[in-house]
Design an enzyme around this catalytic site. Structure first.
Site, mmCIF file in Angstrom:
data_model
loop_
_atom_site.group_PDB
_atom_site.id
_atom_site.type_symbol
_atom_site.label_atom_id
_atom_site.label_comp_id
_atom_site.label_asym_id
_atom_site.label_seq_id
_atom_site.Cartn_x
_atom_site.Cartn_y
_atom_site.Cartn_z
ATOM 1 N N HIS A 237 55.777 23.521 67.123
ATOM 2 C CA HIS A 237 54.746 23.361 66.108
ATOM 3 C C HIS A 237 55.390 23.009 64.771
ATOM 4 C CE1 HIS A 237 55.642 27.807 65.710
ATOM 5 N NE2 HIS A 237 55.751 27.422 64.451
HETATM 6 P P1 TYD Z 1 53.873 31.680 68.079
HETATM 7 O O1 TYD Z 1 53.857 31.231 66.668
HETATM 8 O O2 TYD Z 1 53.140 30.869 69.090
HETATM 9 O O3 TYD Z 1 55.373 31.860 68.563
HETATM 10 P P2 TYD Z 1 56.526 30.754 68.709
HETATM 11 O O4 TYD Z 1 56.284 29.742 67.655
HETATM 12 O O5 TYD Z 1 57.791 31.507 68.516
HETATM 13 O O6 TYD Z 1 56.439 30.159 70.059
HETATM 14 O O7 TYD Z 1 53.332 33.167 68.097
HETATM 15 C C1 TYD Z 1 53.134 33.913 69.289
HETATM 16 C C2 TYD Z 1 51.949 34.851 69.070
HETATM 17 O O8 TYD Z 1 52.222 35.770 68.007
HETATM 18 C C3 TYD Z 1 50.683 34.099 68.705
HETATM 19 O O9 TYD Z 1 49.594 34.739 69.362
HETATM 20 C C4 TYD Z 1 50.551 34.324 67.224
HETATM 21 C C5 TYD Z 1 51.224 35.660 66.997
HETATM 22 N N1 TYD Z 1 51.884 35.804 65.686
HETATM 23 C C6 TYD Z 1 51.388 36.686 64.745
HETATM 24 O O10 TYD Z 1 50.366 37.378 64.974
HETATM 25 N N2 TYD Z 1 52.027 36.830 63.554
HETATM 26 C C7 TYD Z 1 53.124 36.104 63.245
HETATM 27 O O11 TYD Z 1 53.684 36.258 62.133
HETATM 28 C C8 TYD Z 1 53.623 35.157 64.209
HETATM 29 C C9 TYD Z 1 54.842 34.308 63.912
HETATM 30 C C10 TYD Z 1 52.974 35.042 65.418
#
Ligand code: TYD
Length: 139
Positions: A50
């Site tokens: 992303h």
């Molecule tokens: P995500 O951003 O998809 O992780 P990555 O980019 O590492 O693959 O986040 C995974 C899950 O955690 C998603 O449901 C959103 C949640 N999340 C939060 O609630 N707070 C945060 O600060 C972050 C980074 C993620």
């Protein structure tokens, strides 16, 4: 804005062990509103995929190592995060993908804003279009 921007943190360690200090608006170029860390990743399960519209982040591998692919819609580069005294700036509109996690990898991330799902662009074609439209409109 260059694609890869490292921030070096001085080691304040001594014979008792290592110590690294991170301070918002000092060695971190924004006010830190959120801290999160990733651990217990699987080496072959990449994550990220992303870009952010407004949130700026600094990623620091405080233990172990991982790779991160950075992509600004024009250039792509894969760098290795393997030092607790070096942070990688993830600026706005930089697509990033983390992979190749060592078993002991702990990835600490400092963010300029609270969690906000509406700030994410998780669709690569949309990211590519938005970033390249922006680039052509500012030339
Ligand atoms: P995500 O951003 O998809 O992780 P990555 O980019 O590492 O693959 O986040 C995974 C899950 O955690 C998603 O449901 C959103 C949640 N999340 C939060 O609630 N707070 C945060 O600060 C972050 C980074 C993620």
């Amino acid at each position: 804005m260059s694609l890869i921007k490292w921030i070096e943190f001085p080691s304040l360690g001594d014979e008792r062990g290592n110590l690294v200090a991170l301070e918002g608006l000092k060695n971190i170029p924004f006010e830190i509103k959120r801290v999160y860390y990733l651990l217990d990743m699987q080496a072959n399960v990449p994550r990220g995929f992303h870009a952010h519209k407004e949130i700026v982040q600094v990623a620091i591998c405080v233990k172990g190592s991982c790779d991160i692919l950075m992509d600004n819609g024009q250039d792509k580069e894969i760098v290795t995060l393997d030092s607790p005294s070096k942070g990688l700036l993830i600026d706005v509109m930089q697509w990033h993908e983390m992979s190749n996690f060592s078993q002991d990898c702990v990835l600490l991330v400092l963010a300029s804003e609270h969690y906000d799902e509406t700030d994410y662009i998780r669709d690569y074609p949309r990211f590519f279009q938005e970033v390249n439209n922006e680039n052509t409109s500012t030339q």
